[in-house]
Design a protein around this motif. Structure first.
Motif, PDB file in Angstrom:
ATOM      1  N   SER A  54       0.833  -1.197   0.000  1.00  0.00           N
ATOM      2  CA  SER A  54       0.000   0.000   0.000  1.00  0.00           C
ATOM      3  C   SER A  54       0.867   1.247   0.000  1.00  0.00           C
ATOM      4  CB  SER A  54      -0.909   0.014   1.240  1.00  0.00           C
ATOM      5  OG  SER A  54      -1.654   1.227   1.301  1.00  0.00           O
ATOM      6  N   MET A  55       0.402   2.268  -0.691  1.00  0.00           N
ATOM      7  CA  MET A  55       1.067   3.567  -0.692  1.00  0.00           C
ATOM      8  C   MET A  55       0.520   4.471   0.402  1.00  0.00           C
ATOM      9  SD  MET A  55       3.434   3.723  -3.066  1.00  0.00           S
ATOM     10  CE  MET A  55       3.605   5.421  -3.594  1.00  0.00           C
ATOM     11  N   ASN A  56      -0.359   3.931   1.232  1.00  0.00           N
ATOM     12  CA  ASN A  56      -0.923   4.663   2.361  1.00  0.00           C
ATOM     13  C   ASN A  56      -0.138   4.307   3.634  1.00  0.00           C
ATOM     14  OD1 ASN A  56      -2.429   5.851   4.377  1.00  0.00           O
ATOM     15  ND2 ASN A  56      -4.371   4.921   3.773  1.00  0.00           N
TER      16      ASN A  56
ATOM     17  N   LEU B  96       4.843   1.509  -7.289  1.00  0.00           N
ATOM     18  CA  LEU B  96       5.342   1.758  -5.942  1.00  0.00           C
ATOM     19  C   LEU B  96       6.559   2.673  -6.005  1.00  0.00           C
ATOM     20  CD1 LEU B  96       5.128  -1.836  -4.393  1.00  0.00           C
ATOM     21  CD2 LEU B  96       3.403  -0.016  -4.341  1.00  0.00           C
ATOM     22  N   ARG B  97       6.505   3.766  -5.234  1.00  0.00           N
ATOM     23  CA  ARG B  97       7.594   4.740  -5.233  1.00  0.00           C
ATOM     24  C   ARG B  97       7.878   5.185  -3.805  1.00  0.00           C
ATOM     25  NH1 ARG B  97      10.282   5.541  -9.971  1.00  0.00           N
ATOM     26  NH2 ARG B  97      10.569   7.731  -9.483  1.00  0.00           N
TER      27      ARG B  97
ATOM     28  N   LYS C  44       4.506   1.756   4.282  1.00  0.00           N
ATOM     29  CA  LYS C  44       4.947   2.886   3.450  1.00  0.00           C
ATOM     30  C   LYS C  44       5.418   4.043   4.320  1.00  0.00           C
ATOM     31  CE  LYS C  44       5.370   5.457  -0.260  1.00  0.00           C
ATOM     32  NZ  LYS C  44       6.477   6.206   0.353  1.00  0.00           N
TER      33      LYS C  44
ATOM     34  N   TYR D 155       5.506  10.610  -1.905  1.00  0.00           N
ATOM     35  CA  TYR D 155       4.792   9.628  -2.725  1.00  0.00           C
ATOM     36  C   TYR D 155       3.609   8.998  -1.982  1.00  0.00           C
ATOM     37  CZ  TYR D 155       8.945   9.950  -5.658  1.00  0.00           C
ATOM     38  OH  TYR D 155       9.951  10.409  -6.468  1.00  0.00           O
ATOM     39  N   ALA D 156       3.473   9.252  -0.699  1.00  0.00           N
ATOM     40  CA  ALA D 156       2.398   8.652   0.093  1.00  0.00           C
ATOM     41  C   ALA D 156       1.028   9.036  -0.472  1.00  0.00           C
ATOM     42  CB  ALA D 156       2.511   9.091   1.548  1.00  0.00           C
ATOM     43  N   ASP D 157       0.103   8.072  -0.456  1.00  0.00           N
ATOM     44  CA  ASP D 157      -1.224   8.294  -1.028  1.00  0.00           C
ATOM     45  C   ASP D 157      -2.293   7.709  -0.100  1.00  0.00           C
ATOM     46  OD1 ASP D 157      -3.491   8.567  -2.535  1.00  0.00           O
ATOM     47  OD2 ASP D 157      -2.856   7.245  -4.169  1.00  0.00           O
TER      48      ASP D 157
ATOM     49  N   TRP E  15      -5.046   5.396  -1.590  1.00  0.00           N
ATOM     50  CA  TRP E  15      -4.585   4.214  -2.322  1.00  0.00           C
ATOM     51  C   TRP E  15      -5.617   3.085  -2.276  1.00  0.00           C
ATOM     52  CZ3 TRP E  15      -0.730   2.619  -5.475  1.00  0.00           C
ATOM     53  CH2 TRP E  15      -0.478   1.254  -5.576  1.00  0.00           C
TER      54      TRP E  15
END
Length: 220
Positions: A79-81, A149-150, A175, A180-182, A185
């Motif tokens: 997850s980007m969260n 993914l970043r 994350k 880059y956090a979202d 997501w």
């Protein structure tokens, strides 16, 4: 003194002994998965995430460490969260060639189901400590450079259990709070159900559809 975290034997400097666990589970006359050339020299810093529609859908998160792919099964996927703490179960090391594996593992074989190269790219350690030493201590901090993914991620071991004892080795994948956090997501979004390697969906991979022309593919 050896460290057997995740059921894989490492020497004090992180030297991996073999891919015996990976190979013992597979009949390579039946499955299209790569046998692999064994532990490879050089400082390859590749990562891959494979979407795996097996008996249960999950994602396999893999990092090139010390010439093999250290691997974790992530049931809900990365997850980007930063608020999401994803369970990651350490599995056997895979050969580096597995980073480009996409296809169908036939019924009756270990991990039978459809495998998609969901994300692919490079990573860098966040610390000066080599990745194999971070892995041995149970905390891996990295920066991913993929298509999906970043930025920074941390893998944290929560229970040191050897698979040789029949128990699992549990980690968390989290994350970092960076640019880059979202928080919004959603890994189940249709826009993410495409291979970064061939542009195919799981259904198209199952049907054996040809790869789609794509720009900017990763060369790992």
């Amino acid at each position: 003194m050896a460290n057997t975290a995740g059921g894989t034997l490492y020497r004090s400097k992180g030297q991996q002994v073999s891919l015996a666990a990976y190979r013992s589970k597979r009949a390579f006359t039946e499955t299209p998965e790569p046998v692999g050339r064994g532990r490879q020299r050089g400082r390859t810093r590749a990562f891959v995430v494979q979407k795996h529609a097996a008996s249960r859908l999950h994602y396999d998160f893999r990092l090139a460490v010390n010439g093999v792919l250290a691997s974790w099964a992530v049931p809900k996927g990365p997850s980007m969260n930063p608020a999401d703490k994803r369970l990651a179960v350490r599995t056997e090391d895979h050969p580096l060639e597995y980073a480009k594996f996409e296809g169908v593992i036939p019924p009756g074989q270990y991990g039978a189901g459809i495998v998609m190269v969901w994300d692919l790219g490079k990573y860098e350690p966040l610390e000066n400590q080599p990745p194999e030493e971070q892995l041995a201590r149970g905390k891996v901090q990295i920066v991913l450079q993929g298509e999906k993914l970043r930025g920074g991620f941390t893998l944290i071991q929560t229970k040191n259990r050897s698979m040789n004892s029949g128990r699992r080795d549990y980690w968390l994948l989290v994350k970092s709070r960076d640019e880059y956090a979202d928080p919004s997501w959603d890994i189940d979004s249709a826009r993410f159900d495409r291979s970064v390697l061939t542009g195919r969906s799981l259904k198209e991979i199952k049907e054996g559809k040809p790869a789609k022309p794509r720009l900017g593919r990763h060369r790992v």
